[in-house]
Design an enzyme around this catalytic site. Structure first.
Site, PDB file in Angstrom:
ATOM      1  N   ARG A   1     -42.143  16.070  16.795  1.00 27.48           N
ATOM      2  CA  ARG A   1     -42.175  17.540  16.774  1.00 27.48           C
ATOM      3  C   ARG A   1     -41.528  18.133  15.539  1.00 27.48           C
ATOM      4  O   ARG A   1     -41.830  19.269  15.174  1.00 27.48           O
ATOM      5  CB  ARG A   1     -41.591  18.106  18.060  1.00 27.48           C
ATOM      6  CG  ARG A   1     -42.493  17.840  19.260  1.00 27.48           C
ATOM      7  CD  ARG A   1     -41.947  18.449  20.524  1.00 27.48           C
ATOM      8  NE  ARG A   1     -40.647  17.908  20.812  1.00 27.48           N
ATOM      9  CZ  ARG A   1     -40.281  17.374  21.960  1.00 27.48           C
ATOM     10  NH1 ARG A   1     -41.125  17.340  22.963  1.00 27.48           N
ATOM     11  NH2 ARG A   1     -39.071  16.900  22.130  1.00 27.48           N
TER      12      ARG A   1
ATOM     13  N   GLU B   1     -29.241   7.999  26.578  1.00 28.84           N
ATOM     14  CA  GLU B   1     -28.543   8.007  27.864  1.00 28.84           C
ATOM     15  C   GLU B   1     -28.635   6.649  28.543  1.00 28.84           C
ATOM     16  O   GLU B   1     -27.671   6.163  29.111  1.00 28.84           O
ATOM     17  CB  GLU B   1     -29.146   9.094  28.760  1.00 28.84           C
ATOM     18  CG  GLU B   1     -28.382   9.295  30.052  1.00 28.84           C
ATOM     19  CD  GLU B   1     -28.935  10.438  30.873  1.00 28.84           C
ATOM     20  OE1 GLU B   1     -28.452  10.617  32.002  1.00 28.84           O
ATOM     21  OE2 GLU B   1     -29.855  11.142  30.405  1.00 28.84           O
TER      22      GLU B   1
END
Length: 181
Positions: A63, A100
């Site tokens: 993006r 994470e």
């Protein structure tokens, strides 16, 4: 924040509980679909950087490419993609960062920059800052000078922008969202 920051923020859609419960996903798709908003977004970056001496815009897969390519065009700079591991066909250097649950890696062509090139690093969003920080380190290792890290959206509650600043890099965001917005 950009002079258009409030307007840009108003066009970004919040999708609650996606991709998991408790997460407010900041969807830039409506911003890209609205030609006036997209122009103001690119103008926000152009106005900030038009008087800086930049050699290249480095944009993070994928993006970041949405902003990076038109910005490079407008500023008369080269465009350099920072890709996910395994996507570049030539000799690369890479930087690993923590997610994470696990690790990821970004890569850059080994010949992307000359020593001392002034680079603006662009992505769509800063959350925990891992991807942006890894890309900034990669550019620095390659001999480039990261003039600033730049993004459409900052999520300051997640601490990423502060992590990037603590590592010695400047951060600019067109707008930001706190968790309760």
């Amino acid at each position: 924040m950009s002079i258009y920051g409030d307007y840009i923020k108003s066009v970004i859609r919040t999708v609650p509980d996606w991709p998991q419960e408790g997460v407010n996903f900041r969807d830039i798709t409506p911003l890209l679909q609205n030609s006036a908003a997209f122009r103001k977004l690119i103008d926000s970056f152009v106005h900030r950087y038009q008087e800086m001496e930049l050699d290249a815009i480095a944009a993070i897969d994928a993006r970041g490419f949405i902003v990076g390519a038109p910005l490079a065009y407008e500023l008369g700079c080269s465009f350099v993609p920072v890709r996910k591991k395994g996507k570049l066909p030539f000799q690369t250097i890479s930087e690993t960062y923590t997610l994470e649950y696990g690790e990821a890696e970004v890569e850059l062509h080994a010949d992307a920059f000359r020593k001392g090139d002034r680079i603006l690093l662009v992505d769509d969003l800063i959350a925990t800052g891992g991807t942006m920080l890894a890309a900034a380190k990669l550019i620095t290792r390659s001999g480039g000078l990261v003039v600033e890290t730049s993004t459409i959206v900052d999520l300051p509650d997640l601490g990423g922008a502060q992590l990037i600043r603590d590592a010695g890099y400047s951060v600019f965001a067109v707008c930001s969202f706190t968790e309760d917005e």
